[in-house]
Design a protein around this motif. Sequence first.
Motif, short mmCIF file in Angstrom:
data_model
loop_
_atom_site.label_atom_id
_atom_site.label_comp_id
_atom_site.label_asym_id
_atom_site.label_seq_id
_atom_site.Cartn_x
_atom_site.Cartn_y
_atom_site.Cartn_z
N TRP A 218 0.07 -2.75 -3.67
CA TRP A 218 0.83 -1.66 -2.93
C TRP A 218 1.98 -2.18 -2.20
O TRP A 218 3.00 -1.69 -1.99
CB TRP A 218 -0.05 -1.08 -2.08
N LEU B 100 6.03 -1.30 -2.45
CA LEU B 100 6.83 -0.66 -1.55
C LEU B 100 8.14 -1.81 -1.40
O LEU B 100 9.14 -1.13 -1.09
CB LEU B 100 6.03 -0.91 -0.13
N LEU C 79 4.36 0.48 9.09
CA LEU C 79 3.34 -0.02 8.66
C LEU C 79 2.20 0.05 9.88
O LEU C 79 2.64 -0.05 11.11
CB LEU C 79 3.00 -1.30 8.04
N TRP D 280 3.04 3.74 5.44
CA TRP D 280 1.95 3.35 4.74
C TRP D 280 0.71 3.77 5.82
O TRP D 280 0.67 3.44 6.80
CB TRP D 280 1.86 1.80 4.58
N ASP D 281 -0.38 4.38 5.02
CA ASP D 281 -1.56 4.83 5.67
C ASP D 281 -1.10 5.54 7.09
O ASP D 281 -1.66 5.05 8.16
CB ASP D 281 -2.26 3.60 6.09
N GLY E 201 2.83 6.75 1.82
CA GLY E 201 1.54 6.16 0.91
C GLY E 201 0.46 5.92 1.61
O GLY E 201 0.51 5.42 2.76
N SER E 202 -0.62 5.82 0.74
CA SER E 202 -1.88 5.26 1.25
C SER E 202 -2.84 5.22 0.19
O SER E 202 -2.74 6.07 -0.73
CB SER E 202 -2.30 6.32 2.26
#
Length: 690
Positions: free
Chosen positions: A222, A226, A244, A313-314, A348-349
């Motif tokens: 991942w 990115l 992040l 992310w997440d 994204g995750s």
Amino acid sequence: MSSENGQADGGAEGAPPEQLALIRESVRKARAPRAKPRTWRGAALAKDLPVARVLVDKGVLHLDRYFDYAVPEELDADAQPGVRVRVRFGAGRHRVREGRREGGGLVDGFLVERLAESDYSGPLAALAQVVSPERVLSEDLLGLARAVADRYAGSLADVLQLAVPPRNARAEQRPSPAPLPPPPAPGPGSWARYEQGPAFLESLAAGGAPRAVWNALPGPQWSEELARAVAATLASGRGALVVLPDGRAVARVDAALTALLGRGRHAVLTADAGPEKRYAQWLAVRRGSVRAVVGTRAAMFAPVRDLGLVAVWDDGDDSHSEQHAPQPHAREVLLLRAAQEGCGFLLGSWSCTVEAAQLVETGWARPLVAGRERVRDAAPLVRTVGDGDLARDEAARAARLPTLAWQAVREGLRHGPVLVQVPRRGYVPRMACARCRTPARCRHCSGPLEARGADDLRCGWCGRGEGGWHCPECGGFRLRAQVVGARRTAEELGRAFPAVPVRTSGREHVLDTVPAAPALVVSTPGAEPVAEGGYAAALLLDGWAMLGRPDLRAGEDALRRWIGAAALVRPQSAGGTVVVVAEPTLRPVQALVRWDPVGHAVRELAERAELGFPPVSRMAAVSGPGQAVAEFLGHGRTARGGGGAGARCRCRSPPRGGRGGREGRPPGEQWERGLIRVPPGQGRRPGGAR
């Protein structure tokens, strides 16, 4: 009444006398000639644009506006929009007596704009000082801060404290490097595993603004993916911003970008860098020397020029939620930036939040997922141990480690490290009823009962011993550990596998990586280190403790934490196995077994839509003394009666956390909480939540 006044007031026929008086006063002020700025002591003013509009650094809401100051001639060159200034502010700011001001102290602020005239008719105070000629507040950043303040019902000054880092003189004096030319567009790389992955990169490289919700495949790729998205954006001559959840994730993306593009192409903004280095990096971004930024939540306001992509992310991680007022969330800030600046957006995750599912359902973003065959090839084998299995398993009752889990750990240790996830850190276990799992509470202060020894049961708050406990719900007398801490689990596993090294990773000491040699790695959620080559197996203990939390997101958070740990395990084809100790029939457990976080989020979103819960509606909570809360809610109903937003009061109940001194209230005072719900798109209308 003159004919002019008659025309001005004619549109307000039938209005109350108070409203007519306000209208006449506003008309008089509008027609009054604007006064040239006047200051005291005969100071010479700037010839062009002698008025400075300043945002003072006061976070209270009733001062959330601009104030006009006069620009002395000696500060004319440096007093440009966007610089930091110091001004006199306080009682008597516009009053002069015997050539000297009354009251007011020096406060910091930002110069927003320069004007030729002021709409204030009295004498203006002069700018006291231009702190630095560095223009740190751009129009885009000011507009973003204003939008965030409106979105979270906060003040502009509070948002700018989060957006603009504190000044460091040495960093300002250091010249920024010259900007590098755009790099070539990267190849798709591992983005080829996703159905629309190569097309997403091609759109970014061509100057497009695609918006996608990316469900990443398990594994370490991942960070490289990115980095390729950032490189594709830079190839189009635009900037990119990646937010992040923690420093470890930032370090992985930083390393991936450096390997792909080399040094000098991006800046890293984290609190660990220190004030001087961080401010120097921020200035390089502001000056346009660097076009890409990677950082934690404070980087969501980074002033990237020609922004082409924002990525997070997440987004379900708690670290993305700012703890200082007005407590913005990184995902929401980046959504505002994508809408205002017309840039691309990537969320994204490994898992999927209900907010991400809503972005796809409304059509604002497109799904970026892999086919089911790809998912099966990349995911580990997930097995479950439920309450029925634990009841029939003598070893599980004796050692808290089911036979299936023990066998998975033993087999995994033959091929590499094994990860053990425990819901909480520490050693002392808190107790609960063995039959119905109701938490055991002290009969004196209602504190949690903890096991300090074999026959020593004590309250964790008042320290009193408890000898004759029984469950108030089912009448049971047997106790079990509610959640055993990571250190206690490591100790138990060390006795079960005496020849294997045991490592722990938690808040006090978080490991970044572990070698590929056989070892037991006991970690709390979110602190799991990355194993070289992946873990051979993972054991997710006490799943019911995360699922049983009284929270709307309990199932979503449990699934996210499980998938975050399972994604570090080798694929099933390489022997990777995950054992989760939780009831197999529960929806989050089934989503983990099928590796279907998107389907789980879609079903959660549908249920919340039926109930009118966020994110399909906006809700606000108001806490205070009962009478004040009742008056506030009654005022909201009165405002809605005139065609307002239709916000509905859900309930008034005592807030959680009943011990005195919390939430800013005096000890012993009973507070109540009111909940207000606003339909989508009506949060800014009169009578709705701001």
